[in-house]
Scaffold this active site. Structure first.
Site, PDB file in Angstrom:
ATOM      1  N   TYR A 183     -13.517 -13.762   1.426  1.00  0.00           N
ATOM      2  CA  TYR A 183     -14.380 -12.631   1.051  1.00  0.00           C
ATOM      3  C   TYR A 183     -15.576 -13.105   0.237  1.00  0.00           C
ATOM      4  O   TYR A 183     -16.684 -12.595   0.385  1.00  0.00           O
ATOM      5  CB  TYR A 183     -13.579 -11.591   0.246  1.00  0.00           C
ATOM      6  N   ASP A 218      -6.670  -4.538  -7.108  1.00  0.00           N
ATOM      7  CA  ASP A 218      -7.135  -5.086  -5.836  1.00  0.00           C
ATOM      8  C   ASP A 218      -7.324  -6.584  -5.986  1.00  0.00           C
ATOM      9  O   ASP A 218      -7.572  -7.068  -7.096  1.00  0.00           O
ATOM     10  CB  ASP A 218      -8.454  -4.433  -5.403  1.00  0.00           C
ATOM     11  N   ARG A 243       0.823  -1.213   0.000  1.00  0.00           N
ATOM     12  CA  ARG A 243       0.000   0.000   0.000  1.00  0.00           C
ATOM     13  C   ARG A 243       0.860   1.267   0.000  1.00  0.00           C
ATOM     14  O   ARG A 243       0.528   2.239   0.684  1.00  0.00           O
ATOM     15  CB  ARG A 243      -0.942   0.045   1.225  1.00  0.00           C
ATOM     16  N   ARG A 250      -4.356   5.883   0.223  1.00  0.00           N
ATOM     17  CA  ARG A 250      -5.024   7.040   0.830  1.00  0.00           C
ATOM     18  C   ARG A 250      -4.180   7.906   1.752  1.00  0.00           C
ATOM     19  O   ARG A 250      -4.585   9.015   2.072  1.00  0.00           O
ATOM     20  CB  ARG A 250      -6.271   6.557   1.582  1.00  0.00           C
ATOM     21  N   ARG A 305      -8.339  10.089  -6.616  1.00  0.00           N
ATOM     22  CA  ARG A 305      -9.540   9.261  -6.372  1.00  0.00           C
ATOM     23  C   ARG A 305     -10.826  10.063  -6.556  1.00  0.00           C
ATOM     24  O   ARG A 305     -11.877   9.484  -6.824  1.00  0.00           O
ATOM     25  CB  ARG A 305      -9.482   8.658  -4.963  1.00  0.00           C
TER      26      ARG A 305
HETATM   27  O1  CP3 Z   1       0.360  -0.020  -3.306  1.00  0.00           O
HETATM   28  C1  CP3 Z   1      -0.521  -0.904  -3.145  1.00  0.00           C
HETATM   29  O2  CP3 Z   1      -0.325  -1.870  -2.383  1.00  0.00           O
HETATM   30  C2  CP3 Z   1      -1.831  -0.746  -3.872  1.00  0.00           C
HETATM   31  C3  CP3 Z   1      -2.401  -1.962  -4.516  1.00  0.00           C
HETATM   32  C4  CP3 Z   1      -3.292  -2.811  -3.625  1.00  0.00           C
HETATM   33  C5  CP3 Z   1      -4.587  -2.464  -3.135  1.00  0.00           C
HETATM   34  N1  CP3 Z   1      -5.119  -3.536  -2.498  1.00  0.00           N
HETATM   35  C6  CP3 Z   1      -5.249  -1.161  -3.343  1.00  0.00           C
HETATM   36  C7  CP3 Z   1      -6.363  -0.764  -2.452  1.00  0.00           C
HETATM   37  C8  CP3 Z   1      -3.033  -4.112  -3.182  1.00  0.00           C
HETATM   38  C9  CP3 Z   1      -1.763  -4.941  -3.379  1.00  0.00           C
HETATM   39  C10 CP3 Z   1      -4.207  -4.570  -2.484  1.00  0.00           C
HETATM   40  C11 CP3 Z   1      -4.341  -5.923  -1.928  1.00  0.00           C
HETATM   41  C12 CP3 Z   1      -5.506  -6.264  -1.096  1.00  0.00           C
HETATM   42  N2  CP3 Z   1      -6.807  -5.829  -1.218  1.00  0.00           N
HETATM   43  C13 CP3 Z   1      -5.475  -7.226  -0.055  1.00  0.00           C
HETATM   44  C14 CP3 Z   1      -4.266  -8.054   0.351  1.00  0.00           C
HETATM   45  C15 CP3 Z   1      -3.335  -7.286   1.225  1.00  0.00           C
HETATM   46  C16 CP3 Z   1      -3.918  -6.952   2.577  1.00  0.00           C
HETATM   47  O3  CP3 Z   1      -4.204  -5.746   2.764  1.00  0.00           O
HETATM   48  O4  CP3 Z   1      -4.081  -7.854   3.402  1.00  0.00           O
HETATM   49  C17 CP3 Z   1      -6.782  -7.314   0.485  1.00  0.00           C
HETATM   50  C18 CP3 Z   1      -7.223  -8.196   1.644  1.00  0.00           C
HETATM   51  C19 CP3 Z   1      -7.616  -6.421  -0.257  1.00  0.00           C
HETATM   52  C20 CP3 Z   1      -9.077  -6.222  -0.117  1.00  0.00           C
HETATM   53  C21 CP3 Z   1      -9.385  -4.811   0.193  1.00  0.00           C
HETATM   54  N3  CP3 Z   1      -9.310  -3.773  -0.729  1.00  0.00           N
HETATM   55  C22 CP3 Z   1      -9.792  -4.257   1.427  1.00  0.00           C
HETATM   56  C23 CP3 Z   1      -9.989  -5.057   2.709  1.00  0.00           C
HETATM   57  C24 CP3 Z   1      -9.952  -2.875   1.225  1.00  0.00           C
HETATM   58  C25 CP3 Z   1     -10.423  -1.851   2.225  1.00  0.00           C
HETATM   59  C26 CP3 Z   1      -9.213  -1.413   2.986  1.00  0.00           C
HETATM   60  C27 CP3 Z   1      -9.499  -0.193   3.819  1.00  0.00           C
HETATM   61  O5  CP3 Z   1      -8.545   0.153   4.524  1.00  0.00           O
HETATM   62  O6  CP3 Z   1     -10.564   0.414   3.712  1.00  0.00           O
HETATM   63  C28 CP3 Z   1      -9.608  -2.587  -0.111  1.00  0.00           C
HETATM   64  C29 CP3 Z   1      -9.591  -1.255  -0.769  1.00  0.00           C
HETATM   65  C30 CP3 Z   1      -8.294  -0.769  -1.321  1.00  0.00           C
HETATM   66  N4  CP3 Z   1      -7.437  -1.531  -2.053  1.00  0.00           N
HETATM   67  C31 CP3 Z   1      -7.782   0.547  -1.240  1.00  0.00           C
HETATM   68  C32 CP3 Z   1      -6.577   0.565  -1.966  1.00  0.00           C
HETATM   69  C33 CP3 Z   1      -5.678   1.756  -2.233  1.00  0.00           C
HETATM   70  C34 CP3 Z   1      -8.450   1.715  -0.576  1.00  0.00           C
HETATM   71  C35 CP3 Z   1      -9.591   2.110  -1.476  1.00  0.00           C
HETATM   72  C36 CP3 Z   1      -9.747   3.591  -1.694  1.00  0.00           C
HETATM   73  O7  CP3 Z   1      -8.926   4.231  -2.378  1.00  0.00           O
HETATM   74  O8  CP3 Z   1     -10.750   4.116  -1.223  1.00  0.00           O
END
Ligand code: CP3
Length: 338
Positions: free
Chosen positions: A148, A73, A23, A27, A36
């Site tokens: 999920y 994602d 990440r 954000r 965004r």
């Molecule tokens: O630099 C990076 O790592 C960005 C790429 C990336 C994202 N998600 C972007 C994202 C990667 C590699 C992921 C992986 C991901 N997504 C995982 C595995 C890693 C981990 O965190 O355990 C999982 C379980 C997800 C599923 C997911 N996507 C969740 C649970 C959420 C909500 C997280 C939260 O904090 O609200 C997301 C959304 C998400 N994925 C965001 C980003 C930048 C935030 C969305 C936004 O911009 O509003």
């Protein structure tokens, strides 16, 4: 895969240990929040190559990191299989749960490659924008995706998914289908230019040893074998978050090249394995970035000292938290590179 070749692969443009973060795009960066605003639907954002390329480049420009991870994602896979997926502000991901008893019934495995084409187009664009810096492709692992897909949302313990793993006769079919889709998804990212791939098993830590073997170790091994068969030179990084001491079997039995450790793991447990040809990654607590600089600096020094004889990719034990001050990230990178 030798340790040396891995280092060449991840960090060829510099002569230091590679530094990148889960990440690193996201954000906590004001420029990401501004981007965004152009697309409020997160999945649509993920399917717009132009936005994903920009999101990948933001932390690279700011911090000169050694690698980038594809901006996407893990939940694009259920979406591509036709399962309704949406993101709710403040709640996180939501999905229409799969039907118990026949988990694969509503999934359509014919259209996913076409559906994910914008992701692969984005990957090609990211590779061009990054130049010599390596891009890391990724996928969720079968168990974490199943969590999920069955639960329909994030959860502390994914109880429905665990009951399903134990009792639902169609659960192995879901895992088998996901293995196939994940291999294809990673191969396409590799063919679009990703030089390393990472498998995220974010919920590996909630399984008993027996289910961990059945649904984390075995599927991961089958994925690694399939990838190595056609792309033997691409390193595979594995992350079984929360797996604790089970990380050892995970590393030994799956054939991964890099073991990513979360922040709860005592690295002292793994350091005696330095004879093994394994590269480690991660382990620094992301919460440290929200604390005092003194403690952060102290922990980084301790970490550098501990890992001095072991190939170790500097990274956190989980993603950069959204409330992190970007200046703290810069401070951390400066400490790491000193
Ligand atoms: O630099 C990076 O790592 C960005 C790429 C990336 C994202 N998600 C972007 C994202 C990667 C590699 C992921 C992986 C991901 N997504 C995982 C595995 C890693 C981990 O965190 O355990 C999982 C379980 C997800 C599923 C997911 N996507 C969740 C649970 C959420 C909500 C997280 C939260 O904090 O609200 C997301 C959304 C998400 N994925 C965001 C980003 C930048 C935030 C969305 C936004 O911009 O509003």
């Amino acid at each position: 895969m030798t340790k040396q070749r891995f280092f060449q692969c991840v960090c060829e443009h510099k002569n230091t240990r590679p530094v990148w973060f889960f990440r690193q795009a996201g954000r906590y960066l004001p420029e990401y929040r501004a981007l965004r605003k152009k697309q409020h639907d997160f999945l649509k954002f993920c399917y717009t190559p132009e936005y994903c390329i920009e999101a990948v480049m933001q932390p690279i420009r700011r911090f000169d990191l050694d690698a980038a991870i594809v901006f996407s994602d893990i939940l694009v896979i259920p979406d591509a299989l036709g399962q309704p997926v949406w993101f709710e502000g403040g709640i996180g991901p939501r999905l229409q749960p799969l039907c118990a008893g026949n988990l694969t019934e509503t999934l359509n495995a014919k259209r996913y490659v076409q559906h994910l084409q914008p992701v692969y187009d984005g990957v090609s664009g990211m590779v061009s924008a990054l130049g010599t810096r390596p891009l890391i492709g990724f996928s969720g692992s079968p168990w974490t995706l199943a969590c999920y897909m069955i639960e329909g949302r994030g959860s502390r313990d994914f109880f429905s998914a665990r009951i399903s793993a134990l009792l639902d006769a169609s659960f192995p079919d879901l895992i088998a289908l996901l293995e196939e889709v994940i291999v294809e998804h990673l191969l396409r990212q590799i063919d679009a230019g990703a030089r390393v791939v990472q498998l995220f098993d974010s919920w590996a830590g909630i399984l008993s040893p027996r289910l961990f073997d059945l649904y984390v170790i075995r599927p991961t091994r089958r994925i690694v074998v399939a990838l190595k068969k056609s792309r033997p030179k691409i390193p595979v990084m594995g992350f079984a978050r929360g797996a604790g001491c089970k990380n050892m079997q995970f590393a030994e039995k799956t054939g991964i090249d890099v073991l990513t450790l979360d922040e709860t793991v005592d690295r002292a447990f793994f350091l005696p394995t330095s004879q093994v040809d394994m590269v480690f990654q991660g382990n620094l607590d992301p919460v440290l970035l929200l604390g005092s600089r003194d403690v952060l600096q102290h922990e980084i020094e301790r970490w550098k000292q501990d890992t001095i004889h072991q190939p170790w990719i500097y990274n956190l034990g989980h993603g950069v938290h959204k409330d992190t001050d970007p200046d703290q990230v810069q401070f951390m990178i400066d400490c790491l590179r000193k």
